[in-house]
Design a protein around this motif. Structure first.
Motif, PDB file in Angstrom:
ATOM      1  N   GLY A 189      41.889  44.893  14.453  1.00  0.00           N
ATOM      2  CA  GLY A 189      40.774  45.690  14.933  1.00  0.00           C
ATOM      3  C   GLY A 189      39.438  44.994  15.020  1.00  0.00           C
ATOM      4  N   TYR A 190      39.396  43.709  14.712  1.00  0.00           N
ATOM      5  CA  TYR A 190      38.142  42.967  14.845  1.00  0.00           C
ATOM      6  C   TYR A 190      37.854  42.687  16.318  1.00  0.00           C
ATOM      7  N   LYS A 191      36.567  42.738  16.702  1.00  0.00           N
ATOM      8  CA  LYS A 191      36.119  42.160  17.952  1.00  0.00           C
ATOM      9  C   LYS A 191      35.950  40.657  17.722  1.00  0.00           C
ATOM     10  N   LEU A 192      36.144  39.857  18.771  1.00  0.00           N
ATOM     11  CA  LEU A 192      36.213  38.407  18.603  1.00  0.00           C
ATOM     12  C   LEU A 192      34.982  37.697  19.141  1.00  0.00           C
ATOM     13  N   LYS A 193      34.547  36.688  18.398  1.00  0.00           N
ATOM     14  CA  LYS A 193      33.525  35.738  18.835  1.00  0.00           C
ATOM     15  C   LYS A 193      34.053  34.330  18.572  1.00  0.00           C
ATOM     16  N   PHE A 194      33.586  33.362  19.345  1.00  0.00           N
ATOM     17  CA  PHE A 194      34.024  31.978  19.177  1.00  0.00           C
ATOM     18  C   PHE A 194      32.827  31.040  19.163  1.00  0.00           C
ATOM     19  N   HIS A 195      32.780  30.109  18.194  1.00  0.00           N
ATOM     20  CA  HIS A 195      32.019  28.877  18.333  1.00  0.00           C
ATOM     21  C   HIS A 195      32.896  27.964  19.202  1.00  0.00           C
ATOM     22  N   ALA A 196      32.443  27.674  20.410  1.00  0.00           N
ATOM     23  CA  ALA A 196      33.342  27.014  21.360  1.00  0.00           C
ATOM     24  C   ALA A 196      32.686  25.816  22.035  1.00  0.00           C
ATOM     25  N   ASP A 197      33.443  24.724  22.122  1.00  0.00           N
ATOM     26  CA  ASP A 197      33.053  23.550  22.921  1.00  0.00           C
ATOM     27  C   ASP A 197      31.640  23.068  22.591  1.00  0.00           C
ATOM     28  N   GLU A 198      31.320  23.042  21.300  1.00  0.00           N
ATOM     29  CA  GLU A 198      29.993  22.582  20.891  1.00  0.00           C
ATOM     30  C   GLU A 198      29.901  21.063  20.851  1.00  0.00           C
TER      31      GLU A 198
ATOM     32  N   ASP B 181      30.173  31.041  22.123  1.00  0.00           N
ATOM     33  CA  ASP B 181      28.840  30.571  21.781  1.00  0.00           C
ATOM     34  C   ASP B 181      28.782  29.042  21.686  1.00  0.00           C
ATOM     35  N   HIS B 182      27.608  28.495  21.875  1.00  0.00           N
ATOM     36  CA  HIS B 182      27.298  27.066  21.938  1.00  0.00           C
ATOM     37  C   HIS B 182      27.555  26.527  23.347  1.00  0.00           C
ATOM     38  N   LEU B 183      28.814  26.109  23.637  1.00  0.00           N
ATOM     39  CA  LEU B 183      29.241  25.745  24.995  1.00  0.00           C
ATOM     40  C   LEU B 183      28.495  24.543  25.570  1.00  0.00           C
ATOM     41  N   LEU B 184      28.068  23.637  24.726  1.00  0.00           N
ATOM     42  CA  LEU B 184      27.375  22.438  25.222  1.00  0.00           C
ATOM     43  C   LEU B 184      28.290  21.600  26.116  1.00  0.00           C
ATOM     44  N   HIS B 185      29.586  21.593  25.803  1.00  0.00           N
ATOM     45  CA  HIS B 185      30.525  20.746  26.542  1.00  0.00           C
ATOM     46  C   HIS B 185      31.593  21.578  27.245  1.00  0.00           C
ATOM     47  N   VAL B 186      31.245  22.772  27.664  1.00  0.00           N
ATOM     48  CA  VAL B 186      32.201  23.647  28.334  1.00  0.00           C
ATOM     49  C   VAL B 186      32.654  23.027  29.652  1.00  0.00           C
ATOM     50  N   SER B 187      33.911  23.240  29.992  1.00  0.00           N
ATOM     51  CA  SER B 187      34.466  22.718  31.245  1.00  0.00           C
ATOM     52  C   SER B 187      34.161  23.678  32.392  1.00  0.00           C
ATOM     53  N   ASN B 188      34.323  23.190  33.608  1.00  0.00           N
ATOM     54  CA  ASN B 188      34.174  24.058  34.773  1.00  0.00           C
ATOM     55  C   ASN B 188      35.194  25.198  34.737  1.00  0.00           C
ATOM     56  N   GLU B 189      36.400  24.884  34.290  1.00  0.00           N
ATOM     57  CA  GLU B 189      37.428  25.913  34.170  1.00  0.00           C
ATOM     58  C   GLU B 189      37.036  26.955  33.130  1.00  0.00           C
ATOM     59  N   GLY B 190      36.432  26.471  32.048  1.00  0.00           N
ATOM     60  CA  GLY B 190      35.971  27.389  31.009  1.00  0.00           C
ATOM     61  C   GLY B 190      34.889  28.318  31.516  1.00  0.00           C
ATOM     62  N   ILE B 191      33.959  27.794  32.307  1.00  0.00           N
ATOM     63  CA  ILE B 191      32.891  28.622  32.878  1.00  0.00           C
ATOM     64  C   ILE B 191      33.484  29.699  33.769  1.00  0.00           C
ATOM     65  N   ARG B 192      34.438  29.312  34.619  1.00  0.00           N
ATOM     66  CA  ARG B 192      35.058  30.299  35.505  1.00  0.00           C
ATOM     67  C   ARG B 192      35.792  31.367  34.705  1.00  0.00           C
ATOM     68  N   ALA B 193      36.457  30.947  33.642  1.00  0.00           N
ATOM     69  CA  ALA B 193      37.197  31.906  32.823  1.00  0.00           C
ATOM     70  C   ALA B 193      36.255  32.899  32.147  1.00  0.00           C
ATOM     71  N   LEU B 194      35.129  32.420  31.638  1.00  0.00           N
ATOM     72  CA  LEU B 194      34.160  33.316  31.003  1.00  0.00           C
ATOM     73  C   LEU B 194      33.626  34.331  32.009  1.00  0.00           C
ATOM     74  N   ALA B 195      33.305  33.863  33.217  1.00  0.00           N
ATOM     75  CA  ALA B 195      32.797  34.764  34.253  1.00  0.00           C
ATOM     76  C   ALA B 195      33.850  35.785  34.660  1.00  0.00           C
ATOM     77  N   ASP B 196      35.083  35.326  34.856  1.00  0.00           N
ATOM     78  CA  ASP B 196      36.146  36.214  35.324  1.00  0.00           C
ATOM     79  C   ASP B 196      36.524  37.275  34.292  1.00  0.00           C
ATOM     80  N   ARG B 197      36.461  36.904  33.012  1.00  0.00           N
ATOM     81  CA  ARG B 197      36.899  37.823  31.949  1.00  0.00           C
ATOM     82  C   ARG B 197      35.733  38.538  31.274  1.00  0.00           C
ATOM     83  N   ASN B 198      34.537  38.389  31.830  1.00  0.00           N
ATOM     84  CA  ASN B 198      33.359  39.101  31.314  1.00  0.00           C
ATOM     85  C   ASN B 198      33.077  38.797  29.841  1.00  0.00           C
ATOM     86  N   VAL B 199      33.249  37.532  29.470  1.00  0.00           N
ATOM     87  CA  VAL B 199      32.891  37.069  28.128  1.00  0.00           C
ATOM     88  C   VAL B 199      31.436  36.595  28.162  1.00  0.00           C
TER      89      VAL B 199
END
Length: 418
Positions: free
Chosen positions: A245-254, A273-291
């Motif tokens: 039942g937890y909502k999820l957060k991530f420290h990701a690609d820092e 969160d962070h996302l200093l080194h996020v990939s292009n695929e990661g950006i698209r995934a965040l946008a598509d999944r409303n993260v």
């Protein structure tokens, strides 16, 4: 008193009850000579500044309320700092000096510094002292317009110490003049006693901590990073958290590009969160999944790292939030003014996008956009009154506080004149 009448303001606010994405982040609603009526902590009216009939209908004849004349001033929604680690023991100024001398964050961790240093100090500190220390930091943040703040555990890294931290966050929430959102971050690092046995520590979190801390924390977070919690351990832990039942957060690609953003999207996280080194695929995934992509420019600044690619994310349709990442190691700063300047100057965000990121999108990153993050009837009476009549003063007055008054649920919790 939580009844308040603000008049003659320039009201600037995003609108809606969910995160704002992409080019819509530039769109703010502006009301000149505007008024806000707050009754019992909730906004009841937003409109022109001659609402006598509204005052009587909302407050009632003979009701008492505070009145603020905001002529010549901008009024914004209260700022939401959706990523902090403000409950901790000890400070680490020597590590800051080491970084200035050229040492990397990972090398500092290898010589006994980093998160484990704070873990040791936090384990030794009482819960009462943890609360007392955090209250000092909280007061400074309130003076900079913060009316909602997320606070993570993660400096205990054993059952009893994480329980102590979450209890301290709960006490802070009960005492505090603003809203506190608790997050469980037992997977902030692998503690020294589990070095080389990451999977066993993940088992401990899943079997012992997650079931016990569900009432104390709405969110579960994890530091998904090479050499800390890599993708498979992160997936296993966070799927277990979601099932409880937890909502999820991530420290990701820092620190390196590991695929944390993609994993956050895969698991339906609220934010990455962070996302200093996020990939292009990661950006698209965040946008598509409303993260919500929560960016932390103060941390990049303090670590002398490249800033997260905010412009690319917004242009790709992401909902971007901004937060301080106040913590005792990589970013001992809760400076909202400096964060605003960095976002505009170095991350190519417009001031309108920054306002959206610090209000409605920060609220969405805390699952609170239904009642926080915009100035609309039915939402909490959380507003910030600036010293100026122009939103462009926020980045232009570089690193300096533009906030005159902070209001949380209709209560004035900070006034620069007092």
């Amino acid at each position: 008193m939580s009844n308040l009448y603000i008049k003659h303001a320039t009201i600037v606010t995003p609108l809606g009850n969910e995160a704002v994405k992409g080019e819509d982040m530039r769109r703010l609603n502006v009301i000149e000579d505007g008024a806000i009526l707050i009754r019992d902590g909730v906004i009841r009216y937003v409109g022109n500044s001659n609402p006598l009939r509204h005052i009587y209908s909302i407050f009632g004849h003979g009701a008492t309320f505070r009145e603020i004349d905001a002529k010549g001033r901008v009024v914004l929604p209260g700022f939401v700092d959706s990523h902090t680690h403000m409950v901790f023991g000890g400070f680490r100024p020597d590590e800051f000096r080491w970084r200035l001398q050229g040492e990397s964050y990972m090398s500092i961790m290898e010589r006994g510094g980093g998160i484990q240093s704070t873990v040791n100090a936090t384990r030794d500190l009482s819960g009462a002292d943890l609360v007392k220390n955090a209250e000092r930091l909280m007061d400074r943040m309130i003076s900079m317009g913060v009316t909602t703040v997320e606070v993570k555990s993660g400096y205990g890294l054993d059952f009893n110490s994480e329980a102590k931290m979450l209890a301290a966050i709960g006490q802070l929430a009960a005492k505090c003049r603003i809203e506190v959102v608790p997050t469980f971050l037992g997977a902030h690092a692998v503690p020294a006693e589990y070095k080389g046995r990451t999977s066993e520590y993940v088992d401990l979190i899943i079997e012992k901590m997650l079931p016990k801390f569900r009432k104390a924390a709405r969110f579960c977070d994890i530091f998904t990073e090479k050499g800390v919690f890599e993708i498979e351990d992160s997936r296993r832990l966070m799927k277990a958290a979601a099932a409880m039942g937890y909502k999820l957060k991530f420290h990701a690609d820092e620190i390196v590009q590991l695929g944390g953003a993609e994993l956050a999207a895969e698991l339906g996280a609220v934010s990455a969160d962070h996302l200093l080194h996020v990939s292009n695929e990661g950006i698209r995934a965040l946008a598509d999944r409303n993260v919500v992509a929560t960016l932390l420019p103060l941390t990049a600044f303090a670590l002398k790292e490249e800033f997260a690619p905010a412009r690319k994310m917004i242009d790709a349709g992401c909902a971007v939030a901004l937060a301080s990442d106040l913590n005792p190691g990589s970013c001992f700063s809760g400076s909202i003014p400096l964060m605003i300047a960095l976002a505009c100057i170095y991350m190519n965000m417009s001031v309108e996008e920054v306002i959206t990121a610090l209000t409605i999108n920060g609220a969405a990153a805390c699952c609170l956009a239904d009642r926080k993050g915009s100035i609309q009837p039915g939402k909490d009476g959380d507003v910030v009154i600036l010293d100026f009549d122009n939103i462009n003063m926020l980045p232009y007055y570089v690193g300096m506080n533009c906030v005159r008054t902070t209001v949380a649920k209709g209560n004035v919790v900070y006034d620069s004149n007092l």
